[in-house]
Design an enzyme around this catalytic site. Sequence first.
Site, short mmCIF file in Angstrom:
data_model
loop_
_atom_site.label_atom_id
_atom_site.label_comp_id
_atom_site.label_asym_id
_atom_site.label_seq_id
_atom_site.Cartn_x
_atom_site.Cartn_y
_atom_site.Cartn_z
N MET A 78 0.56 -0.84 0.08
CA MET A 78 0.06 0.48 0.18
C MET A 78 1.05 1.07 -0.13
O MET A 78 2.36 1.28 0.86
CB MET A 78 -0.78 -0.01 1.43
CG MET A 78 -1.63 -1.02 1.29
SD MET A 78 -3.25 -1.04 2.61
CE MET A 78 -3.97 0.19 2.49
N HIS A 79 0.02 2.13 -0.33
CA HIS A 79 1.02 3.93 -0.08
C HIS A 79 2.00 4.32 -1.13
O HIS A 79 1.98 5.27 -0.64
CB HIS A 79 0.97 3.45 1.51
CG HIS A 79 0.07 3.10 2.19
ND1 HIS A 79 -1.17 3.18 2.67
CD2 HIS A 79 0.40 2.41 3.22
CE1 HIS A 79 -1.08 2.80 3.59
NE2 HIS A 79 -0.42 2.13 4.27
N ASP A 237 -2.61 -4.70 0.98
CA ASP A 237 -2.64 -6.46 1.17
C ASP A 237 -2.36 -6.57 2.70
O ASP A 237 -3.24 -7.69 2.24
CB ASP A 237 -0.42 -6.21 1.04
CG ASP A 237 -0.41 -5.28 2.21
OD1 ASP A 237 -0.87 -4.23 2.41
OD2 ASP A 237 1.38 -5.08 1.92
#
Length: 489
Positions: A78-79, A237
């Site tokens: 992520m991110h 995830d």
Amino acid sequence: MNYIGIDLGTSAVKLLLMQGDGKILKIVNREYPISFPKPGWSQQNPEDWYQETMSGLQELLADSDKSQVAGISFGGQMHGLVVLNDEDEVIRPAILWNDGRTAEESEYLNQVIGKETLSLYTANISFAGFTAPKILWMKKHEPENFAKIHKIMLPKDYLAYRLSGVHCSDVSDASGTLFFDVKNRCWSEQMCKICGIKQEWLPKVFESYEAVGTIKAKLAAELGISEKTVIAAGGGDNAAAAVGTGTVGDGACNISLGTSGTVFISTKNFGVDKNNALHSFDHADGSYHLMGCMLSAASCNKWWMDEIIGTKEYAHEQEAIQALGENHVYFLPYLMGERSPHNDPDARGAFIGLTMDTTRADMTQAVLEGVAFALRDSLEVAKSLGIGITRTKICGGGAKSPLWKKILANVLNICVDVPESEEGPSMGGAMLAAVACKEYQSVEEASQAIVKVKEVITPEPDLVARYEERYQQFKEIYPVCKPLFHLFK
């Protein structure tokens, strides 16, 4: 029919082929490099993700009936910030979730814009790894690249775009950008203005189990699968891992012991803790979840074994550990800074309590216990919200260690349910693809049909009591060390 789950991890992509009934037919892994150009920085080349994914798909499908492939979906780190120009070319290396360069930008968002404002618009505050502060960093330090931006994407969504041609994201992954209105499941117009970006730069958002399109004809021919193969949005995830372990519905919990570590709590109701110590995100099952995330979990053990001890015999090193709950050595697992609950990108790892009789096994044990104690920090926040967690599922590479699972069960004082499949995000991705193709009518239905528990680790009262004493001591270490961390920047 068969379904493919693609887990775009930090160090490798894992591809899983699953039958509609949940039977795993094959798993393939493909590694790619990570770049650390400066201390605390972490970057990757998105082209590496795509090339290794395509190579992995070829191997995954080599011995199977390719006509049976109905859908593909994702779980992914992520991110991360992936930026494309108006030709859909990658402008710069992707800045990853565990990159700590944005402390100044994150501080600006939290202190100048204000945590209450951020929480109102997005249900979260800024953390250094989130996407929004990365954009602010790029705007300040790479204005020539910022001026080229035509699309802002997340890592797994870039893969979905390369496979389908659709600029897309899903609600769970978008929740971690700080551009997203979690409560209303849409991009936040206010946050776009605050960060100086155009809303059209952001992709269309889908529920995780929705189809975004079908695979490109050229790629279908290359892989030997149908052009009607559905590409589903997938999830971040941890949300995908939660699906893969059956952590759906109200009050279910999953602990992920991957590169990072998470405590993931599924909930039907939207909620935010008053200190924003936990993330409040949308879940891949159509509801919500709370999540505590530590940046270094199984990666701490990998660092200790590979770089310091110099061995790949992880299980052998753990054989010497016998006296659980009696170790006087402590380890702070903040090798990449820390997120939940401290939100401190300057935090660093440390051993404390070393004496002349400290052994190699003591230090190995301290690493495993330090991660467990840090995960408990997040669980304590959930308890403060009145959420009673009595058991959890578990997944991730660290979950392969019987000793680590036992430590966790007793440090957290909850039962640990071990699913038959410990594949997490890749399994969750395949299940989301199955829902998108109507093999199942909902994510909950898919989870109930597919996920089975093979083992339960139950806390031992005497060991719980010993670990309670150790945890209370562990809690005192970070506040004392915090004023020193700036010395190591």
